[in-house]
Write an enzyme that holds these catalytic residues in place. Structure first.
Site, PDB file in Angstrom:
ATOM      1  N   ASP A   1      -9.546  -5.076  -4.738  1.00 48.62           N
ATOM      2  CA  ASP A   1      -8.991  -4.048  -3.855  1.00 48.62           C
ATOM      3  C   ASP A   1      -9.767  -2.746  -4.036  1.00 48.62           C
ATOM      4  O   ASP A   1      -9.740  -2.137  -5.097  1.00 48.62           O
ATOM      5  CB  ASP A   1      -7.502  -3.832  -4.168  1.00 48.62           C
TER       6      ASP A   1
ATOM      7  N   HIS B   1      -7.833  -5.568  -0.236  1.00 42.12           N
ATOM      8  CA  HIS B   1      -6.593  -4.890   0.161  1.00 42.12           C
ATOM      9  C   HIS B   1      -5.974  -5.685   1.309  1.00 42.12           C
ATOM     10  O   HIS B   1      -6.115  -5.334   2.490  1.00 42.12           O
ATOM     11  CB  HIS B   1      -6.909  -3.454   0.570  1.00 42.12           C
TER      12      HIS B   1
ATOM     13  N   SER C   1       0.828  -1.201   0.000  1.00 36.83           N
ATOM     14  CA  SER C   1       0.000   0.000   0.000  1.00 36.83           C
ATOM     15  C   SER C   1       0.867   1.258   0.000  1.00 36.83           C
ATOM     16  O   SER C   1       1.673   1.439  -0.914  1.00 36.83           O
ATOM     17  CB  SER C   1      -0.974  -0.045   1.175  1.00 36.83           C
TER      18      SER C   1
END
Length: 148
Positions: free
Chosen positions: A99, A130, A45
């Site tokens: 995601d 995610h 991320s």
């Protein structure tokens, strides 16, 4: 991240500070005698955005590779050029198909930007949001083993 729009508004100063911390870690490893080809940057991320920025915009030396998990590259721009050393850094981009935090298209854009500049970059999608799955960890291990 300053805003959660698809393109993400980022705090550039904080991104640079994070990159400086990563560079300090790389330099410390090199100072301990670690071959740069055995140093890999990995991030998930926002951490992935930091390692992509560091490897391709800030760091000018060799690296073993970059693992970019469920991430994007907010600092990549069309006019940026990569050195031969940077183009030699292999990258493995891994992303969840569902995601909703970092949309798959954002990760794919980072992949395509690198590919367009001659970087050896692979893309792998997983049936996840995610997050990280055991299958993904196994694939990372295989990718790393092939380079070490």
């Amino acid at each position: 991240i300053l805003a959660m729009s698809p393109a993400r508004a980022i705090d550039r100063q904080q991104l640079e500070q994070s990159a400086e911390q990563v560079i300090a870690l790389i330099e410390a490893q090199q100072g301990d005698g670690i071959d740069p080809q055995r140093i890999f940057l990995a991030g998930f991320s926002q951490g992935g955005a930091v390692v992509l920025h560091t490897a391709f915009l800030r760091w000018q030396g060799a690296l073993g590779g970059v693992l970019a998990l469920s991430t994007y590259a907010p600092s990549f721009a069309d006019e940026l050029q990569l050195s031969d050393t940077q183009r030699a850094i292999p990258v493995y981009c891994l992303h969840g198909k569902q995601d909703g935090v970092v949309l798959p298209g954002m990760g794919r854009s980072a992949h395509d930007w690198l590919q367009h500049r001659g970087v050896s970059v692979a893309w792998q999608e997983y049936p996840m949001a995610h997050e990280v799955l055991p299958e993904e960890i196994r694939d990372i291990g295989t990718w790393l083993a092939a380079r070490l």
